[in-house]
Design an enzyme around this catalytic site. Structure first.
Site, PDB file in Angstrom:
ATOM      1  N   TYR A 148     -16.651  16.418 -15.984  1.00 10.07           N
ATOM      2  CA  TYR A 148     -17.122  15.045 -15.847  1.00 10.07           C
ATOM      3  C   TYR A 148     -18.146  14.990 -14.701  1.00 10.07           C
ATOM      4  O   TYR A 148     -17.902  15.511 -13.603  1.00 10.07           O
ATOM      5  CB  TYR A 148     -15.933  14.118 -15.579  1.00 10.07           C
ATOM      6  CG  TYR A 148     -16.361  12.731 -15.195  1.00 10.07           C
ATOM      7  CD1 TYR A 148     -17.182  11.979 -16.023  1.00 10.07           C
ATOM      8  CD2 TYR A 148     -15.959  12.171 -13.991  1.00 10.07           C
ATOM      9  CE1 TYR A 148     -17.603  10.714 -15.662  1.00 10.07           C
ATOM     10  CE2 TYR A 148     -16.364  10.895 -13.622  1.00 10.07           C
ATOM     11  CZ  TYR A 148     -17.193  10.175 -14.462  1.00 10.07           C
ATOM     12  OH  TYR A 148     -17.606   8.930 -14.093  1.00 10.07           O
ATOM     13  N   LYS A 167      -8.562   6.220 -19.391  1.00 11.43           N
ATOM     14  CA  LYS A 167      -8.867   6.754 -20.714  1.00 11.43           C
ATOM     15  C   LYS A 167      -7.646   6.648 -21.641  1.00 11.43           C
ATOM     16  O   LYS A 167      -7.157   5.554 -21.873  1.00 11.43           O
ATOM     17  CB  LYS A 167      -9.410   8.174 -20.556  1.00 11.43           C
ATOM     18  CG  LYS A 167     -10.487   8.299 -19.463  1.00 11.43           C
ATOM     19  CD  LYS A 167     -11.742   7.548 -19.821  1.00 11.43           C
ATOM     20  CE  LYS A 167     -12.735   7.262 -18.716  1.00 11.43           C
ATOM     21  NZ  LYS A 167     -12.820   8.041 -17.531  1.00 11.43           N
ATOM     22  N   ARG A 219       0.856  -1.200   0.000  1.00  7.58           N
ATOM     23  CA  ARG A 219       0.000   0.000   0.000  1.00  7.58           C
ATOM     24  C   ARG A 219       0.884   1.239   0.000  1.00  7.58           C
ATOM     25  O   ARG A 219       0.618   2.215  -0.696  1.00  7.58           O
ATOM     26  CB  ARG A 219      -0.958   0.005   1.211  1.00  7.58           C
ATOM     27  CG  ARG A 219      -1.696   1.333   1.326  1.00  7.58           C
ATOM     28  CD  ARG A 219      -2.925   1.340   2.244  1.00  7.58           C
ATOM     29  NE  ARG A 219      -2.850   0.486   3.405  1.00  7.58           N
ATOM     30  CZ  ARG A 219      -2.092   0.722   4.493  1.00  7.58           C
ATOM     31  NH1 ARG A 219      -1.346   1.806   4.576  1.00  7.58           N
ATOM     32  NH2 ARG A 219      -2.097  -0.140   5.499  1.00  7.58           N
ATOM     33  N   ASP A 261      -7.604  18.849 -14.703  1.00 10.25           N
ATOM     34  CA  ASP A 261      -7.894  17.484 -15.147  1.00 10.25           C
ATOM     35  C   ASP A 261      -7.462  17.390 -16.613  1.00 10.25           C
ATOM     36  O   ASP A 261      -8.074  18.011 -17.487  1.00 10.25           O
ATOM     37  CB  ASP A 261      -9.393  17.203 -14.961  1.00 10.25           C
ATOM     38  CG  ASP A 261      -9.753  15.748 -15.304  1.00 10.25           C
ATOM     39  OD1 ASP A 261      -9.048  15.140 -16.139  1.00 10.25           O
ATOM     40  OD2 ASP A 261     -10.743  15.241 -14.749  1.00 10.25           O
TER      41      ASP A 261
HETATM   42  C1  LIG Z   1     -12.433  13.998 -17.448  1.00  9.61           C
HETATM   43  C2  LIG Z   1     -12.591  12.894 -16.446  1.00  9.61           C
HETATM   44  N1  LIG Z   1     -12.016  13.018 -15.228  1.00  9.61           N
HETATM   45  C3  LIG Z   1     -12.121  12.049 -14.298  1.00  9.61           C
HETATM   46  C4  LIG Z   1     -12.837  10.897 -14.538  1.00  9.61           C
HETATM   47  C5  LIG Z   1     -12.968   9.857 -13.451  1.00  9.61           C
HETATM   48  O1  LIG Z   1     -12.117   8.792 -13.717  1.00  9.61           O
HETATM   49  P1  LIG Z   1     -12.416   7.252 -13.317  1.00  9.61           P
HETATM   50  O2  LIG Z   1     -13.625   6.825 -14.070  1.00  9.61           O
HETATM   51  O3  LIG Z   1     -11.154   6.556 -13.720  1.00  9.61           O
HETATM   52  O4  LIG Z   1     -12.641   7.232 -11.846  1.00  9.61           O
HETATM   53  C6  LIG Z   1     -13.433  10.715 -15.783  1.00  9.61           C
HETATM   54  C7  LIG Z   1     -14.195   9.481 -16.074  1.00  9.61           C
HETATM   55  O5  LIG Z   1     -14.930   9.391 -17.039  1.00  9.61           O
HETATM   56  C8  LIG Z   1     -13.299  11.725 -16.771  1.00  9.61           C
HETATM   57  O6  LIG Z   1     -13.865  11.623 -17.989  1.00  9.61           O
END
Ligand SMILES: Cc1ncc(COP(=O)(O)O)c(C=O)c1O
Length: 392
Positions: free
Chosen positions: A115, A212, A62, A187
């Protein structure tokens, strides 16, 4: 403790070009066997040579694991940061960041397009702990400046944004954040570090859903934080261990493998997307195409300044409202109907009913006639033919 010495080795790679760093940073040959790919250290604990006698600096997975360390070094090198940290999902990374930086009474500025899960984390989880937020259009610098108050601790930006492909000027917002003495979090999931480098533009922390483009093959869920600053990296690493939502060894390995082809994949994603945008803009059933590569996109000039190319994500609105948009999604065959994005295979979805259902009724609600595409790296002629038949 494992950490500083292992994880700041991105300096070693700072003179290299992106494609080289993607393949080599963190990917040192295994010292025991010479294996050119870091092994999957599927292990929880490590034999000590006498109490406290750690062989490789590792004591419990961890806290740190060699496969995860390899990925974390690689992530830091790709974003040009001091410290990379890998988590079980993008949202786990976001949660760790927010609970490290924020305390009850603090305030954050979040974008009006993001998101849905990120918004849900703020609205349904973090807010309950006494942190409030203002929603601002982060493409509008004055609006962001006006949303900051004396309790603000951070500004959150997603660019290009999900699902409206809005563009925020990272450098300009970094100026606002610096002036206000608050942290800027970007992000970078939609762009990936190949297309955009937020830390170089003044951001303090980059967030990724590794699920992604970084993983790139729709076969893993993961998340990351990369910091510009060593001290903040240390603080987050402390919380990563304390909170425990780490990326496992196999997941780390599979993301590390995906990243090696990130540059070539992103080039093809962007190339295919540009051809699809060209077709969609001329299609009689399409009322609007949202893509930062279009000269008429309000963020086009900023995107051209801060991105290498415009990426593989496209949203468009269709004539006939929600039912027509849903029908287009249902009729697609080569474009798989599904959530997520950034894989080699093309995906189509209806954000209002799928990825962004959690923002219905909020300031982040998305248009009902919107369709989102994650353009893959298949032959673009096949993709064009499928979309034409789906549009009817
Ligand atoms: C722009 C963006 N940020 C964060 C996330 C969250 O990521 P995760 O689904 O890996 O938890 C997503 C998920 O679709 C996303 O599209």
């Amino acid at each position: 403790m494992v950490g500083t010495t292992l994880l700041t080795m991105s300096d070693q790679h700072s003179h290299q070009n992106f494609e080289t760093r993607a393949i080599h940073a963190g990917n040192t040959a295994d010292p025991l066997t010479g294996a050119v790919v870091p092994p999957i250290y599927q292990v929880s604990t490590y034999k000590q040579d006498g109490v406290g006698g750690l062989r490789g600096g590792y004591e419990y997975s961890r806290s740190a694991n060699p496969t995860r360390t390899a990925l974390e070094e690689n992530l830091a090198a790709l974003e040009g940061g001091r410290r990379g940290l890998a988590f079980a999902s993008g949202l786990a990374a976001e949660d760790c960041l927010l609970r490290t930086l924020l305390s009850p009474g603090d305030h954050v500025v979040i974008p009006n397009d993001a998101y849905g899960g990120t918004f849900r984390l703020f609205a349904k989880v973090v807010q309950r702990w006494g942190v409030d937020f203002s929603v601002a259009n982060t493409s509008d610098i004055a609006a962001v400046r006006a949303a900051v108050n004396d309790r603000t601790k951070l500004i959150w930006v997603e660019t290009p944004s999900n699902p409206l492909l809005g563009i925020t000027d990272i450098e300009a917002i970094a100026g606002v954040a610096r002036h206000a003495g608050v942290k800027l979090v970007v992000d970078n999931t939609f762009a990936s570090p190949y297309l955009q480098q937020p830390l170089a533009l003044g951001a303090d922390v980059v967030v990724h859903s590794l699920t992604k483009y970084m993983g790139g093959h729709s076969d893993v869920v993961g998340g990351a934080l990369v910091t510009a600053d060593e001290a903040l990296g240390e603080e987050l690493a402390y919380h990563q261990n304390a909170m425990g939502a780490i990326a496992g060894p196999f997941d780390s390995w599979i993301v590390l493998r995906g990243i090696k082809t990130l540059a070539v994949r992103m080039d093809r994603h962007s190339e295919n997307a540009e051809k699809i945008v060209e077709m969609l803009t001329q299609h009689p059933k399409v009322t609007q195409v949202l893509y930062p590569g279009l000269p008429e996109h309000p963020g086009h000039e900023i995107a051209a300044k801060q991105m290498r190319s415009f990426g593989g994500m496209i949203s468009f609105r269709v004539q006939g409202g929600e039912e027509a948009a849903v029908e287009v999604c249902n009729r697609a065959q080569l474009f798989t109907l599904g959530e997520s994005l950034g894989g080699v295979e093309s995906l189509i979805e209806h954000p209002g009913r799928m990825t962004h259902a959690s923002v219905a009724g909020s300031a982040l609600e998305v248009p009902a006639d919107l369709v989102r595409l994650s353009v893959g790296i298949e032959n673009v002629d096949d993709l064009l033919a499928d979309l034409r038949q789906a549009l009817g």
